[in-house]
Design a protein around this motif. Structure first.
Motif, mmCIF file in Angstrom:
data_model
loop_
_atom_site.group_PDB
_atom_site.id
_atom_site.type_symbol
_atom_site.label_atom_id
_atom_site.label_comp_id
_atom_site.label_asym_id
_atom_site.label_seq_id
_atom_site.Cartn_x
_atom_site.Cartn_y
_atom_site.Cartn_z
ATOM 1 N N LEU A 210 0.831 -1.202 0.000
ATOM 2 C CA LEU A 210 0.000 0.000 0.000
ATOM 3 C C LEU A 210 0.871 1.260 0.000
ATOM 4 N N LEU A 211 1.928 1.264 0.785
ATOM 5 C CA LEU A 211 2.834 2.418 0.828
ATOM 6 C C LEU A 211 3.416 2.699 -0.556
ATOM 7 N N LEU A 212 3.898 1.655 -1.214
ATOM 8 C CA LEU A 212 4.564 1.833 -2.507
ATOM 9 C C LEU A 212 3.578 2.185 -3.623
ATOM 10 N N LYS A 213 2.426 1.550 -3.610
ATOM 11 C CA LYS A 213 1.437 1.858 -4.652
ATOM 12 C C LYS A 213 0.874 3.271 -4.479
ATOM 13 N N THR A 214 0.727 3.700 -3.230
ATOM 14 C CA THR A 214 0.271 5.064 -2.976
ATOM 15 C C THR A 214 1.316 6.061 -3.461
ATOM 16 N N ARG A 215 2.565 5.789 -3.159
ATOM 17 C CA ARG A 215 3.661 6.644 -3.642
ATOM 18 C C ARG A 215 3.608 6.801 -5.153
ATOM 19 N N ASP A 216 3.420 5.691 -5.837
ATOM 20 C CA ASP A 216 3.491 5.705 -7.304
ATOM 21 C C ASP A 216 2.276 6.372 -7.945
ATOM 22 N N ILE A 217 1.071 6.092 -7.447
ATOM 23 C CA ILE A 217 -0.119 6.650 -8.074
ATOM 24 C C ILE A 217 -0.217 8.156 -7.815
ATOM 25 N N ALA A 218 0.200 8.597 -6.629
ATOM 26 C CA ALA A 218 0.182 10.034 -6.341
ATOM 27 C C ALA A 218 1.161 10.775 -7.240
ATOM 28 N N GLN A 219 2.314 10.154 -7.482
ATOM 29 C CA GLN A 219 3.299 10.784 -8.374
ATOM 30 C C GLN A 219 2.768 10.826 -9.807
ATOM 31 N N GLU A 220 2.115 9.748 -10.224
ATOM 32 C CA GLU A 220 1.569 9.677 -11.580
ATOM 33 C C GLU A 220 0.495 10.735 -11.804
ATOM 34 N N LEU A 221 -0.370 10.937 -10.799
ATOM 35 C CA LEU A 221 -1.477 11.881 -10.930
ATOM 36 C C LEU A 221 -1.095 13.294 -10.502
ATOM 37 N N LYS A 222 0.147 13.444 -10.040
ATOM 38 C CA LYS A 222 0.649 14.761 -9.595
ATOM 39 C C LYS A 222 -0.223 15.351 -8.491
ATOM 40 N N THR A 223 -0.503 14.533 -7.490
ATOM 41 C CA THR A 223 -1.273 14.985 -6.338
ATOM 42 C C THR A 223 -0.519 14.654 -5.061
ATOM 43 N N GLY A 224 -1.108 15.008 -3.916
ATOM 44 C CA GLY A 224 -0.416 14.859 -2.645
ATOM 45 C C GLY A 224 -0.766 13.588 -1.900
ATOM 46 N N ILE A 225 0.038 13.296 -0.876
ATOM 47 C CA ILE A 225 -0.194 12.188 0.055
ATOM 48 C C ILE A 225 -0.262 12.774 1.457
ATOM 49 N N HIS A 226 -1.300 12.436 2.190
ATOM 50 C CA HIS A 226 -1.488 12.923 3.557
ATOM 51 C C HIS A 226 -1.370 11.737 4.502
ATOM 52 N N MET A 227 -0.452 11.827 5.474
ATOM 53 C CA MET A 227 -0.178 10.674 6.333
ATOM 54 C C MET A 227 0.166 11.126 7.746
ATOM 55 N N HIS A 228 -0.359 10.417 8.753
ATOM 56 C CA HIS A 228 0.045 10.619 10.139
ATOM 57 C C HIS A 228 1.400 9.928 10.335
ATOM 58 N N ILE A 229 2.377 10.663 10.843
ATOM 59 C CA ILE A 229 3.744 10.127 10.894
ATOM 60 C C ILE A 229 4.385 10.369 12.256
ATOM 61 N N ALA A 230 5.025 9.315 12.785
ATOM 62 C CA ALA A 230 5.831 9.397 14.024
ATOM 63 C C ALA A 230 5.055 10.098 15.135
ATOM 64 N N GLU A 231 3.862 9.575 15.420
ATOM 65 C CA GLU A 231 3.007 10.213 16.423
ATOM 66 C C GLU A 231 3.432 9.897 17.854
ATOM 67 N N ILE A 232 3.778 8.626 18.120
ATOM 68 C CA ILE A 232 4.126 8.226 19.480
ATOM 69 C C ILE A 232 5.361 7.318 19.439
ATOM 70 N N PRO A 233 6.095 7.205 20.550
ATOM 71 C CA PRO A 233 7.283 6.342 20.575
ATOM 72 C C PRO A 233 6.973 4.888 20.216
ATOM 73 N N TYR A 234 5.803 4.395 20.626
ATOM 74 C CA TYR A 234 5.427 3.012 20.330
ATOM 75 C C TYR A 234 5.464 2.744 18.828
ATOM 76 N N GLU A 235 5.021 3.706 18.036
ATOM 77 C CA GLU A 235 5.030 3.567 16.581
ATOM 78 C C GLU A 235 6.447 3.331 16.070
ATOM 79 N N ASN A 236 7.387 4.146 16.526
ATOM 80 C CA ASN A 236 8.775 3.985 16.093
ATOM 81 C C ASN A 236 9.360 2.649 16.526
ATOM 82 N N GLU A 237 9.047 2.246 17.759
ATOM 83 C CA GLU A 237 9.567 0.964 18.254
ATOM 84 C C GLU A 237 9.029 -0.198 17.430
ATOM 85 N N LEU A 238 7.748 -0.131 17.064
ATOM 86 C CA LEU A 238 7.148 -1.198 16.259
ATOM 87 C C LEU A 238 7.790 -1.256 14.877
#
Length: 467
Positions: A210-238
């Protein structure tokens, strides 16, 4: 015979342009033709240039004209859930409150919720927003069209993870296809005010595919990607454990090539210095949501982002994680919180950290950059879209005006915003929402919000003894 576009001249104003020179025209005026700004300059000059053409003119009597604010992270479909998830940790917030709420929403709920959220955004001077990922995007689009706002709409997308409601279990291809269909149907609609972005809710609910296909289709359509990133330490540890990287989410996204200039990274609280460097090099935009972060996530390294050259903008997040959908409040909090963070980290005070003019850029031109729309909005310049707000500073909240830029960040309240123009049309005039019946929406929200919480089976604790 071609119809001549109407011309509106707003004059006798303090015009805060937010252009590349950060010009403030003390006795300024703006002419609007159709949906675009036709002229910006001293009142005498603009009035003279348009004196021989038919136009409407409004004397602002010293009020302040600003570009419309840009809210770069907001969950419009969560507005009916205001107050359902206060004082709980993030995982409880998600699994026991928000996901049950969102998974029981109907199309009508999402439409009503977006209207209610839109009212609050307009009243705080927002003319453009970035939906952070929600349910029933067609309903959102309908509400945005009616309100007259500008928006980058994003579907909430997850193809893996624990605790997902049964009706949210979709394959990777279904996630991508549904968003492509939304793009084809709604992108560049509502007089060009709606754009469709691709969403990644968070890395814990996204497969590599999903990450890679989202990257590619957004680039193809010249649009943006909105994502919640590095919200809590648990996320990074996982992520470290599952992906074999040495730090966390951002390190992994860099590894797979998702750190690009069309990525809007919400929150981005738990990054190390190397990851801040990845953001800067890749041109990633950060949406800073100080109120929400203080409740659930922690202190984002905003001063470090700015020093590294990362574009930082402001967001409110959703009602269940903030309760206030006011960018005006977020501006105030942004400067104060980041001054306080400096004291906590360095052991000494630094009142110069994240000053007022920097915060104002975050809410305007850097907000426009974050949603990839800065060629048309974010500053008051000829040729750009006519998105602007009228601020009345002559109230007890803002006078005296020794430093108007400082007052806009540290003193202004939503109540000081009198009128809002988006795409050349008034969407709030003299503090009255123009396109919808505000009282009717509020009454419906009271009723339908209660029904939704009941359907979702959400039970809130009694904090006090009710008799």
């Amino acid at each position: 015979m071609e119809k001549k576009e109407s011309v509106l001249v707003l004059y006798n104003a303090m015009v805060v342009t937010m252009d590349s020179e950060c010009r403030v025209i003390k006795e300024g005026a703006i002419a609007v033709s159709g949906d675009r700004i036709a002229a910006v300059g001293p009142t005498s000059e603009v009035l003279s240039n348009f004196s021989h053409s038919e136009h409407e003119s409004i004397d602002l009597n010293g009020r302040i004209l600003l570009p419309g604010f840009v809210n770069t992270h907001v969950h419009t479909s969560q507005q009916l859930g205001r107050g359902i998830a206060d004082d709980v940790d993030l995982m409880t917030w998600l699994h026991e409150r928000i996901w049950p709420y969102e998974s029981h929403m109907t199309y009508e709920d999402s439409y009503l919720s977006t209207l209610l959220c839109g009212i609050e955004m307009v009243r705080s001077g927002v003319t453009c927003f970035a939906e952070a990922g929600g349910q029933h995007v067609p309903a959102m689009a309908g509400a945005v069209e009616v309100l007259g706002l500008r928006g980058c709409l994003t579907q909430s997308v997850m193809d893996s993870g624990d605790g997902l409601p049964p009706n949210w279990r979709f394959s990777t291809d279904q996630c991508i296809q549904s968003q492509k269909e939304l793009y084809e149907k709604y992108n560049d609609t509502a007089e060009g005010r709606i754009r469709i972005w691709f969403g990644l809710r968070q890395i814990m609910n996204a497969t590599d595919e999903l990450l890679l296909k989202t990257r590619d289709i957004a680039q193809e359509l010249k649009t943006g990607i909105h994502m919640h990133i590095a919200e809590i330490p648990y996320e990074n540890e996982l992520v470290k454990k599952q992906k074999g990287v040495d730090h966390g989410t951002v390190t992994y996204l860099e590894k797979i090539g998702l750190i690009k200039s069309n990525l809007l990274a919400a929150h981005s609280v738990w990054l190390n210095q190397a990851e801040i460097g990845y953001f800067a090099k890749g041109g990633v935009k950060v949406s800073h949501c100080p109120a929400s972060a203080m409740r659930l996530l922690g202190f984002a390294p905003i001063k470090e982002y700015l020093e590294a050259g990362v574009c930082v903008s402001l967001g409110t997040d959703g009602a269940p994680s903030n309760n206030r959908m006011s960018i005006v409040d977020e501006m105030y909090l942004t400067s104060l919180i980041n001054k306080g963070r400096e004291t906590f980290i360095t052991g000494t005070t630094n009142p110069t950290a994240v000053p007022a003019e920097t915060v104002l850029k975050m809410a305007t031109i850097d907000g426009a950059r974050s949603v990839l729309w800065d060629d048309q909005i974010g500053s008051l310049e000829p040729g750009k879209k006519a998105d602007m707000i009228v601020v009345n500073p002559f109230t007890w909240t803002m006078v005296p005006l020794h430093d108007c830029i400082s007052n806009l960040v540290y003193c202004m309240r939503s109540e000081n915003i009198e009128s809002v123009l988006c795409n050349g049309k008034w969407i709030m005039k003299d503090r009255k929402i123009v396109n919808i019946n505000e009282e009717e929406i509020i009454q419906k929200a009271m009723i339908e919000g209660s029904k939704l919480i009941s359907r979702a089976g959400i039970k809130l604790p009694n904090r006090m003894k009710f008799v």
